[in-house]
Design an enzyme around this catalytic site. Sequence first.
Site, PDB file in Angstrom:
ATOM      1  N   SER A 132     -46.326   6.883  -0.645  1.00  0.00           N
ATOM      2  CA  SER A 132     -46.209   6.438  -2.031  1.00  0.00           C
ATOM      3  C   SER A 132     -45.732   7.602  -2.874  1.00  0.00           C
ATOM      4  O   SER A 132     -46.013   8.774  -2.562  1.00  0.00           O
ATOM      5  CB  SER A 132     -47.560   5.946  -2.554  1.00  0.00           C
ATOM      6  OG  SER A 132     -47.552   5.794  -3.965  1.00  0.00           O
ATOM      7  N   TYR A 145     -56.178   6.196  -3.976  1.00  0.00           N
ATOM      8  CA  TYR A 145     -54.853   5.874  -3.462  1.00  0.00           C
ATOM      9  C   TYR A 145     -54.010   7.144  -3.351  1.00  0.00           C
ATOM     10  O   TYR A 145     -53.395   7.408  -2.304  1.00  0.00           O
ATOM     11  CB  TYR A 145     -54.171   4.862  -4.381  1.00  0.00           C
ATOM     12  CG  TYR A 145     -52.936   4.244  -3.772  1.00  0.00           C
ATOM     13  CD1 TYR A 145     -53.043   3.302  -2.753  1.00  0.00           C
ATOM     14  CD2 TYR A 145     -51.667   4.599  -4.205  1.00  0.00           C
ATOM     15  CE1 TYR A 145     -51.912   2.731  -2.179  1.00  0.00           C
ATOM     16  CE2 TYR A 145     -50.535   4.040  -3.636  1.00  0.00           C
ATOM     17  CZ  TYR A 145     -50.668   3.108  -2.628  1.00  0.00           C
ATOM     18  OH  TYR A 145     -49.545   2.553  -2.060  1.00  0.00           O
ATOM     19  N   LYS A 149     -52.817   8.763   0.227  1.00  0.00           N
ATOM     20  CA  LYS A 149     -51.391   8.837   0.534  1.00  0.00           C
ATOM     21  C   LYS A 149     -50.928  10.290   0.666  1.00  0.00           C
ATOM     22  O   LYS A 149     -50.052  10.602   1.480  1.00  0.00           O
ATOM     23  CB  LYS A 149     -50.589   8.116  -0.547  1.00  0.00           C
ATOM     24  CG  LYS A 149     -50.750   6.602  -0.522  1.00  0.00           C
ATOM     25  CD  LYS A 149     -50.245   5.997   0.790  1.00  0.00           C
ATOM     26  CE  LYS A 149     -50.192   4.476   0.735  1.00  0.00           C
ATOM     27  NZ  LYS A 149     -49.638   3.887   1.968  1.00  0.00           N
TER      28      LYS A 149
END
Length: 274
Positions: A132, A145, A149
């Site tokens: 990401s 998140y 990532k």
Amino acid sequence: MSRRTLTGRRVLVTGASGTFGRHLGAALTAAGARVVGLDLHARPDDDLPVLGCDLTDPDAVAPAVGAAVDQLGGLDLLINNAGVGGPAPAELPPDEVVRQQLEVNLLAAWRTTAAALPPLVTAHGRVIFVSSRMAVLPLPLAAAYGVSKRALVAYADALRHEVGSHVGVSVVYPSMVASPIHDSTAEAGLSLRGVSRPEPVEGVVAAILRAATARRAPRDVATTTRGRLEMAVGRHAPALADRLVRRTLAARLAAGDLDAAPLAAGMVRRHRGQ
């Protein structure tokens, strides 16, 4: 640079029933590849067969990967695409949402890759990790998140050092794509609108296919021109990136965009000097 063909390539895609996974499967099949997917729920009779596997279960991954490799007759390409999101402010203690994102976004990819490496080494194949933009340009209120990532990228880097003589290792960095992965964040009043610019899923799939077919496996692949710029700023001018994020966040706070979001209460309170 000449490009490799996907015709006849044996491909395993995790998260095959999700937004990226479905589009990837269709694009790979259209390009002549033979594809098997892994996802939580099996769809063995679909045009793209999907084997059921809980990628967070350490005992389930190796047998599922083995079954996929047996079905394909070997393995040329693994695409670690499975992922989950959700709100997780860094100022709050980690909870189940955080644990799940670390399990799916990092450890599931690690397990799957480890299980797939023997046939990949034999075939001099490739691994592609779908990371990401938040791995290099982190945003607030989504710490799990970004952390998961970024850790995935660190794992890819270590893997490249260990097996790069025989297996190509690439990381693709999408931005925000409209998909159910953002639903829980939006429901918590923490929509990414105005913070991350949406991009079409077709562009992400095209970037993954470019990585898969390049003569040499590219290290890092942005999905858009803007993405390349954001990655460059995040990596080479992190202080500037911080200022840009803070300015955008301050504008959202001033506009009251986060007033109704309980998870942002601390930020709202501090912004108002309370």
